[in-house]
Design a protein around this motif. Structure first.
Motif: not given
Length: 157
Positions: A83-98
């Motif tokens: 996943t990609f995001s400049e917001d590290k927390q959002e990125n972590y959550i996106q990846c975990l959700n996927l």
């Protein structure tokens, strides 16, 4: 049924179960707004080196090992989620959700394409590496496949 058949079935399966997800994607050169889209799905490798940074979010399906013996025919497949995001927390959550969405659906459905059975254990990890704007997660799966029927009688004439 070959390992490639399995990977192609998994490709279609991953596309179907993630088609409604909206994950942050890298902004294109001509745009000023962040884009959102479902993850792209690739078998084996990304199309080229340049794709590594532009393809996220994506799912990469890789065959690890295969084994055929008298009792079973199995393949181990890594499902790599980026996943990609400049917001590290959002990125972590996106990846975990996927990762969680794919893992949960595999455990619920058990069989994909009416041919391949996902066996337990299904293991997963979200890497803690600092990759700036990327987050990587991985699901390790074991797939039972139909055994090849051997017919040695035709050689015993």
């Amino acid at each position: 049924m070959t390992p490639l058949d399995l990977l192609e079935a998994l490709e279609g399966y991953c596309k179907e179960i993630t088609k409604d997800m909206r994950l942050v994607a890298r902004v294109t050169e001509n745009s000023t707004q962040a884009a959102e889209r479902p993850p792209a799905v690739f078998v084996g490798n990304l199309p080229n080196k340049e794709s590594e940074k532009k393809a996220a979010p994506y799912i990469l399906l890789k065959l690890l090992t295969g084994k055929d013996d008298n009792e079973e025919s199995v393949c181990r497949v890594r499902i790599i989620c980026v996943t990609f995001s400049e917001d590290k927390q959002e990125n972590y959550i996106q990846c975990l959700n996927l990762v969680t969405k794919i893992k949960t659906k595999l455990l619920e459905d058990v069989v994909i394409d009416n041919r391949f059975s996902c066996q337990k254990p299904v293991e997963f990890i979200i890497y803690d590496d600092d990759l700036e704007v990327y987050q990587i997660g991985e699901i390790m799966t074991i797939w039972e496949m139909q055994q090849v029927k051997r017919d040695v009688r035709k050689y015993l004439t």
